[in-house]
Design a protein around this motif. Structure first.
Motif, PDB file in Angstrom:
ATOM      1  N   ILE A  58      41.015 -50.600  23.636  1.00 13.66           N
ATOM      2  CA  ILE A  58      40.786 -52.051  23.406  1.00 13.66           C
ATOM      3  C   ILE A  58      39.775 -52.303  22.216  1.00 13.66           C
ATOM      4  CG2 ILE A  58      39.178 -54.102  24.312  1.00 13.66           C
ATOM      5  CD1 ILE A  58      40.327 -53.205  27.106  1.00 13.66           C
ATOM      6  N   GLU A  59      38.920 -51.410  22.208  1.00 13.86           N
ATOM      7  CA  GLU A  59      37.881 -51.481  20.860  1.00 13.86           C
ATOM      8  C   GLU A  59      38.610 -51.030  19.601  1.00 13.86           C
ATOM      9  OE1 GLU A  59      34.908 -48.623  22.262  1.00 13.86           O
ATOM     10  OE2 GLU A  59      33.970 -49.949  23.589  1.00 13.86           O
ATOM     11  N   ALA A  60      39.495 -50.011  19.615  1.00 14.27           N
ATOM     12  CA  ALA A  60      40.237 -49.800  18.594  1.00 14.27           C
ATOM     13  C   ALA A  60      41.100 -50.902  18.064  1.00 14.27           C
ATOM     14  CB  ALA A  60      40.914 -48.397  18.826  1.00 14.27           C
ATOM     15  N   ASP A  61      41.636 -51.382  18.947  1.00 16.71           N
ATOM     16  CA  ASP A  61      42.571 -52.572  18.825  1.00 16.71           C
ATOM     17  C   ASP A  61      41.707 -53.627  18.032  1.00 16.71           C
ATOM     18  OD1 ASP A  61      45.544 -53.744  19.105  1.00 16.71           O
ATOM     19  OD2 ASP A  61      44.380 -55.314  20.062  1.00 16.71           O
ATOM     20  N   GLU A  62      40.749 -53.998  18.489  1.00 16.27           N
ATOM     21  CA  GLU A  62      39.734 -55.133  17.971  1.00 16.27           C
ATOM     22  C   GLU A  62      39.379 -54.758  16.387  1.00 16.27           C
ATOM     23  OE1 GLU A  62      35.782 -57.814  18.785  1.00 16.27           O
ATOM     24  OE2 GLU A  62      36.502 -56.122  20.233  1.00 16.27           O
ATOM     25  N   ASN A  63      38.871 -53.305  16.452  1.00 15.72           N
ATOM     26  CA  ASN A  63      38.557 -53.011  15.205  1.00 15.72           C
ATOM     27  C   ASN A  63      39.848 -52.915  14.073  1.00 15.72           C
ATOM     28  OD1 ASN A  63      36.859 -51.310  13.433  1.00 15.72           O
ATOM     29  ND2 ASN A  63      38.204 -49.829  13.550  1.00 15.72           N
TER      30      ASN A  63
END
Length: 432
Positions: free
Chosen positions: A372-377
Motif C-alpha cells: 500500500i505504501e509503495a503504491d502510494e509512493n
C-alpha cells in the motif's frame, strides 16, 4: 446450377466450422481447482497406485493365511511301462491315479500367528499407502500454488513492462527535447532489460510448475492445464489462531503395526521350540497288465489307501532358537524406543508448522502494508514528476520499490498456502 453450388459451399463451410470447433476443444485447457488436483493425484499418481496394489497383495496374503489350517487335497497320476528284464518282476505297463489329503493337527500356534501377521501386514500396507498419499498431496498443493504464483508474477511483470515502456517513451522524448540528460533514459532502459529477464524467468517457472502438477496428478503430458486458484486478499482474511487438534499420522500407525508384527514374529520363533503334528491320508488306484494287484496277481486293477501321522519334536540345536527369541525381544524394545522418538518428533514438527503458519500470516499483513505504501509512493512520484519537482530517476526508484513490494506480497501469500498444507500434513489432515 447456381443453387447447387451454393448448397455445396454451405455444406463445406459447416464442415470446416465443425472441424475448427473440434480443434478448439482438442487444444482447450483443462481447468483445475485445488480440490480437483488433489482428487486426480489420489486417483492417478503412480506412487499412490503402487501403494494401492501393495494393499491388494497384502489382502491376498491374508486370504492365503486363512486357509492354512484347512485340509489340502492333491491329486496326481502316473503312467508307466517297464521293459525287460523289469517286466518279469513288475507289471509291464499301468496307470496309477492318487489322491492325498493333508491336515495339520498341531503346529505350536504357527497357523494362528500367521493369520495375525497377515492381518497386521494389511494394516501396515494401508498405513504406508496413507503415508504416500500425504506426501503426494503435499507435493500437489505446493505445485498448484507455484503455478498460481507464476501466473501472478507474469501478470505483474507485464504490468511493469507497460509502465516502464510509458516511462521510457516519456523520458526519451524529454531527452530529445533537451530537458533531461541521457543517463535518465539509460536507467529506464536498464530497468526494462531487467523486467524482460524476470518475465522470461516467470514464464519458464510456469512451464515447469505445470509439468510438475501434470506429473503429480497423472494427467496426460500432452494436456494443457490451467488452475483456477488465485492469491486474492479474500483467501487470507479469515485466519484464526490454531487450536489443539487430534493428530492422525500414518507414521505412528505404521510404527505401531511394526511393533505388533515383531511381537508376532517372536511368538512364531517360540513356536519353533514346540512339536508339530500332521496327518496325511492317501488313496491310490492302479490299472494295467495282470499282476498289478499284489494281493491277487490275476487282476489287472488295484484300489488301496494308506495314512501317515508325522510328529516332529525339536531336541537340540545348541540354543540357536532360544537366542533368536531373545534377539527378537531386543528388536521389539528397540522399536518401542523408536516409536516414542517418532511421537516426540511429530510433536515438534506440529509445533514448527503451527508457528510457521502464524509467521506467514503475519508476513502477509506486513507485506500488504508495504505494498500500500509503495503504491502510494509510486502515484505521488508520478504526480511530482509531471509537476517537475523530482527527476525521472526518482520515478524509476519508486517503480522498482513497487515491483519489489508486489513480488514480496505474492511470495508471502504462496508461502502461507504452502505452510498451511504443511500444517495439515503435520496433523494428518491434508486430505480434508
Amino acid at each position: 446450377m447456381l443453387q447447387r453450388k451454393y448448397k455445396t459451399f454451405v455444406k463445406a463451410f459447416v464442415c470446416a466450422l465443425a472441424v475448427l470447433q473440434g480443434t478448439d476443444n482438442l487444444f482447450a485447457q483443462q481447468q483445475l481447482s485445488l480440490a480437483e488436483s488433489k482428487e486426480l493425484a489420489l486417483k492417478n499418481n503412480h506412487r499412490i497406485g503402487k501403494a494401492r496394489e501393495d494393499v491388494t497383495a497384502s489382502r491376498s496374503e491374508k486370504q492365503i493365511a486363512d486357509v492354512t489350517a484347512k485340509p489340502k487335497i492333491d491329486a496326481s497320476a502316473t503312467a508307466f511301462y517297464f521293459g525287460e528284464p523289469l517286466n518279469t518282476m513288475l507289471p509291464e505297463y499301468g496307470f496309477a491315479p492318487m489322491v492325498s489329503v493333508t491336515q495339520p493337527i498341531y503346529t505350536g500356534g504357527k497357523i494362528k500367528y500367521g493369520k495375525q501377521m497377515a492381518e497386521t501386514n494389511i494394516e501396515m500396507s494401508i498405513a504406508q499407502q496413507r503415508l504416500v498419499e500425504d506426501d503426494v498431496l503435499l507435493a500437489t498443493e505446493t505445485a498448484y500454488w507455484i503455478v498460481v504464483q507464476a501466473k501472478e508474477e507474469i501478470k505483474m511483470e507485464k504490468q511493469v513492462k507497460r509502465q516502464l515502456a510509458s516511462h521510457y517513451t516519456f523520458l526519451n522524448n524529454q531527452f530529445q527535447a533537451g530537458i533531461i540528460y541521457k543517463n535518465d533514459v539509460l536507467r529506464a532502459k536498464v530497468l526494462q532489460n531487467e523486467n524482460e529477464a524476470r518475465l522470461q524467468a516467470a514464464e519458464n517457472k510456469l512451464i515447469l510448475a505445470k509439468k510438475r502438477l501434470i506429473q503429480l496428478t497423472g494427467i496426460e503430458e500432452q494436456t494443457d492445464i490451467d488452475v483456477v486458484g488465485s492469491l486474492s486478499d479474500d483467501e487470507f482474511r479469515n485466519y484464526e489462531m490454531l487450536q489443539s487438534v487430534q493428530v492422525n499420522r500414518p507414521e505412528v500407525d505404521l510404527a505401531t503395526s511394526a511393533i505388533k508384527m515383531s511381537e508376532l514374529t517372536k511368538n512364531m520363533l517360540r513356536a519353533d521350540l514346540k512339536p508339530t503334528v500332521g496327518l496325511s491320508l492317501n488313496g491310490m488306484a492302479a490299472f494295467g497288465k495282470e499282476g498289478i494287484n499284489f494281493g491277487d496277481p490275476t487282476k489287472n486293477s488295484m484300489l488301496t489307501y494308506f495314512g501317515m501321522l508325522s510328529v516332529k519334536i525339536p531336541v537340540f540345536d545348541w540354543g540357536s532358537k532360544r537366542e533368536k527369541v531373545k534377539q527378537q525381544e531386543a528388536n521389539i524394545r528397540s522399536a518401542e524406543y523408536g516409536l516414542r522418538e517418532l511421537q516426540s518428533q511429530i510433536n515438534v514438527e506440529i509445533e514448527q508448522a503451527t508457528l510457521n503458519l502464524q509467521l506467514q500470516a503475519n508476513n502477509i499483513d506486513l507485506m500488504q502494508a508495504s505494498l500500500i505504501e509503495a503504491d502510494e509512493n509510486l502515484k505521488l512520484s508520478n504526480d511530482r514528476f509531471q509537476a517537475g519537482t523530482i527527476t525521472g530517476e526518482d520515478v524509476l526508484i519508486a517503480e522498482t520499490l513497487w515491483q519489489r513490494a508486489y513480488s514480496s506480497m505474492l511470495d508471502a501469500k504462496v508461502r502461507y498456502k504452502i505452510a498451511e498444507a504443511v500444517y495439515h500434513k503435520a496433523i494428518g489432515q491434508i486430505k480434508q
